[in-house]
Design a protein around this motif. Structure first.
Motif, PDB file in Angstrom:
ATOM      1  N   TYR A 247      10.312   7.235   2.953  1.00  0.00           N
ATOM      2  CA  TYR A 247       9.535   7.465   1.516  1.00  0.00           C
ATOM      3  C   TYR A 247      10.304   7.500   0.263  1.00  0.00           C
ATOM      4  N   SER A 249      10.703   7.978  -2.706  1.00  0.00           N
ATOM      5  CA  SER A 249      11.114   8.970  -3.650  1.00  0.00           C
ATOM      6  C   SER A 249      12.173   9.983  -3.084  1.00  0.00           C
ATOM      7  N   THR A 275       5.556   5.121  -1.174  1.00  0.00           N
ATOM      8  CA  THR A 275       6.443   5.091  -2.624  1.00  0.00           C
ATOM      9  C   THR A 275       6.548   6.567  -3.223  1.00  0.00           C
ATOM     10  N   GLN A 276       6.179   7.507  -2.323  1.00  0.00           N
ATOM     11  CA  GLN A 276       6.191   9.030  -2.936  1.00  0.00           C
ATOM     12  C   GLN A 276       7.349   9.729  -2.074  1.00  0.00           C
ATOM     13  N   ASP A 284       5.089   8.170  -7.876  1.00  0.00           N
ATOM     14  CA  ASP A 284       5.597   7.262  -7.248  1.00  0.00           C
ATOM     15  C   ASP A 284       6.812   6.635  -7.985  1.00  0.00           C
ATOM     16  N   PHE A 286       8.297   3.379  -7.772  1.00  0.00           N
ATOM     17  CA  PHE A 286       8.108   2.041  -7.506  1.00  0.00           C
ATOM     18  C   PHE A 286       9.355   0.946  -7.628  1.00  0.00           C
ATOM     19  N   SER A 289      11.103   1.775  -4.380  1.00  0.00           N
ATOM     20  CA  SER A 289      10.242   0.978  -3.256  1.00  0.00           C
ATOM     21  C   SER A 289      10.411  -0.520  -3.246  1.00  0.00           C
ATOM     22  N   SER A 314      -1.196  11.484  -3.404  1.00  0.00           N
ATOM     23  CA  SER A 314      -0.889  10.155  -4.201  1.00  0.00           C
ATOM     24  C   SER A 314      -0.772   8.935  -3.228  1.00  0.00           C
ATOM     25  N   GLY A 315      -0.218   8.978  -1.716  1.00  0.00           N
ATOM     26  CA  GLY A 315       0.107   7.971  -1.099  1.00  0.00           C
ATOM     27  C   GLY A 315      -0.985   7.390  -0.366  1.00  0.00           C
ATOM     28  N   ALA A 338      -0.466   3.866  -6.540  1.00  0.00           N
ATOM     29  CA  ALA A 338      -0.002   3.307  -5.182  1.00  0.00           C
ATOM     30  C   ALA A 338      -0.771   2.171  -4.568  1.00  0.00           C
ATOM     31  N   TRP A 341      -0.308  -1.111  -6.511  1.00  0.00           N
ATOM     32  CA  TRP A 341       1.032  -1.513  -6.137  1.00  0.00           C
ATOM     33  C   TRP A 341       1.252  -2.208  -5.032  1.00  0.00           C
TER      34      TRP A 341
END
Length: 355
Positions: A247, A249, A275-276, A284, A286, A289, A314-315, A338, A341
Motif C-alpha cells: 500500500y 502511502s 494507492t493509500q 492517495d 499516486f 504508486s 478511498s481504496g 483511485a 487512476w
C-alpha cells in the motif's frame, strides 16, 4: 450485422441456463447472471495467451512468452456481492480492459466458515463469469485473522478440493492459497503450502499456485525480515509464484527495493496493492504508486489492485452507493480518484499481453 456463429449461440444458451439455475439457488446476487455477458470486440486475454505457467521468474503464456496481467480484486464476497453484477463485470472486461479478476473468499469475518457451500458456489459462479468474459481469475483464500494458515488447514483442503474439481478443465484459473500470513515463521507458511499444493495438483495439475509470504505477504519486511528466507528455503513445488502486497502511502522504499530484489530471484505476483495506506484508506499517493507500477512493468510482474467495490474507504474504486444503485459502471463518473487512476493504468495496456 452477421448472424452469430452456432458455437456462440450454444455458449450464450448455456450461460443463460447456468445463470438462471444459480439465481434460483440463491447463490449469486440479482443482476449477475451470465445472460448479459458482453464479449470483447478483440481477442480476450485468455484466447490470446491460453494456459499460463511459471517459467523461471516470470509468468508465461502457452507459447512460453512472459506476460504481465493487470486487473482488480473483489472485496470480500460476503459483504459486496452486489458489486459483482453482469454490468460491473462487463465494464471490468470491456471498459477497463482488465486481464484478471481476483475473487476474495474470506475465511473468517462472516465468510466461508459460516456457510462453506454458499461461498464455494459463489466463488465458482464468479470464476464462470470471468471465464465468460475471457479473463483470468485468481481464487483467493482470504485468510487474514488468524494469521497462521494452519489454523484453517482443513477448511482450505475442502475449499480447494471443491474449487479444483469444478474448474480443473479451465485454462484461466490461478489458486492463491493464503492471502496474508502474519505472526508466523516462513517455515510454518511453507509447511502449509506443501500440504495444500498437492491437494490441488492431484485434481488440477496445470494451474499456477500463488503462495503468500510472511508478514502480510511482504516477504517478511513488515516483521523485520526480507526475501532471503524464501530464496534460501523455497516451497518444494513447481509452477508456483510468491505473492507480495503493498500500500503505497505506507510501504515506501524498503518495500519497493524488496520487491525489486525478490523479482530477480523468485517468481512474484502482486495479488493486492493500493494507492493509500495499509488499511486501504486515507490520501492517495499516486507518485509512489507509479514507482511501483514502473518497476512491475519493467520486470513483468503481474498485479491486481484492491478493490472493486463501493466501500467507504478511498481504496474502493466506486463511489459509495454505486453498487446499491446497480451502476452506472462504465467511464469515470462513478469512480473515486483511485478508481480513475487505476482504470487508466489498466486501459493503457494492449488488449492482451503477448510480449
Amino acid at each position: 450485422m452477421r448472424a452469430p456463429h452456432p458455437s456462440l449461440r450454444r455458449a450464450v444458451a448455456a450461460a443463460v441456463l447456468s445463470g438462471v439455475l444459480l439465481l434460483l439457488l440463491g447463490l449469486v446476487p440479482t443482476g449477475s447472471a451470465h445472460a448479459t455477458v458482453t464479449p470483447r470486440a478483440a481477442a480476450t486475454p485468455v484466447a490470446a495467451n491460453g494456459q499460463l505457467k511459471v517459467c523461471g521468474t516470470k509468468l508465461c503464456n502457452s507459447r512460453g512468452n512472459p506476460v504481465q496481467l493487470r486487473g482488480m480484486s473483489t472485496h470480500g464476497t460476503q459483504w459486496y456481492p452486489h458489486c459483482l453484477t453482469s454490468g460491473s463485470l462487463n465494464a471490468l472486461a470491456n471498459d477497463w480492459k482488465a486481464d484478471v479478476l481476483r475473487v476474495s473468499t474470506y475465511v473468517q469475518e462472516d465468510g466461508y466458515e459460516t456457510d462453506p457451500r454458499h461461498f464455494t458456489e459463489l466463488a465458482n459462479s464468479l470464476v464462470q463469469q470471468a471465464t465468460d468474459r475471457g479473463m483470468y481469475v485468481i481464487v483467493d483464500w482470504h485468510m487474514l485473522t488468524p494469521g497462521d494458515p494452519h489454523a484453517n488447514l482443513s477448511r482450505a483442503r475442502q475449499f480447494f478440493t471443491d474449487i479444483a474439481h469444478r474448474n480443473k478443465d479451465r485454462n484461466n484459473i490461478l489458486y492463491e492459497i493464503a492471502n496474508e500470513p502474519s505472526g508466523v515463521s516462513w517455515s510454518r507458511i511453507k509447511s502449509y503450502a506443501e500440504q495444500i499444493i498437492p491437494t490441488i495438483r492431484a485434481i488440477d495439475s496445470d494451474a499456477p499456485v500463488l503462495v503468500g509470504t510472511r508478514a502480510w505477504s511482504s516477504f517478511g519486511v513488515s516483521e523485520g525480515a526480507d526475501e532471503s528466507e524464501v530464496v534460501n528455503n523455497p516451497v518444494r513445488a513447481s509452477n508456483i509464484m510468491y505473492t507480495f502486497h503493498f500500500y503505497a502511502s505506507s510501504h515506501r522504499d524498503e518495500y519497493l527495493a524488496t520487491l525489486s530484489r525478490a523479482a530477480g530471484r523468485l517468481p512474484v505476483f502482486v495479488t493486492e496493492f493500493g494507492t493509500q495506506n495499509y488499511a486501504g484508506e486515507g490520501a492517495d499517493d499516486f507518485a509512489m504508486s507509479q514507482r511501483y507500477l514502473d518497476l512491475m512493468a519493467d520486470k513483468k510482474i503481474s498485479w491486481v489492485n484492491w478493490n472493486f467495490s463501493d466501500d467507504h474507504r478511498s481504496g474502493a474504486v466506486f463511489k459509495t452507493g454505486t453498487c446499491d444503485r446497480s451502476g452506472p459502471w462504465t467511464g469515470t463518473a462513478p469512480l473515486k480518484p483511485a478508481g480513475v487512476w487505476i482504470r487508466e493504468r489498466i486501459r493503457t495496456q494492449d488488449d492482451f499481453p503477448t510480449a
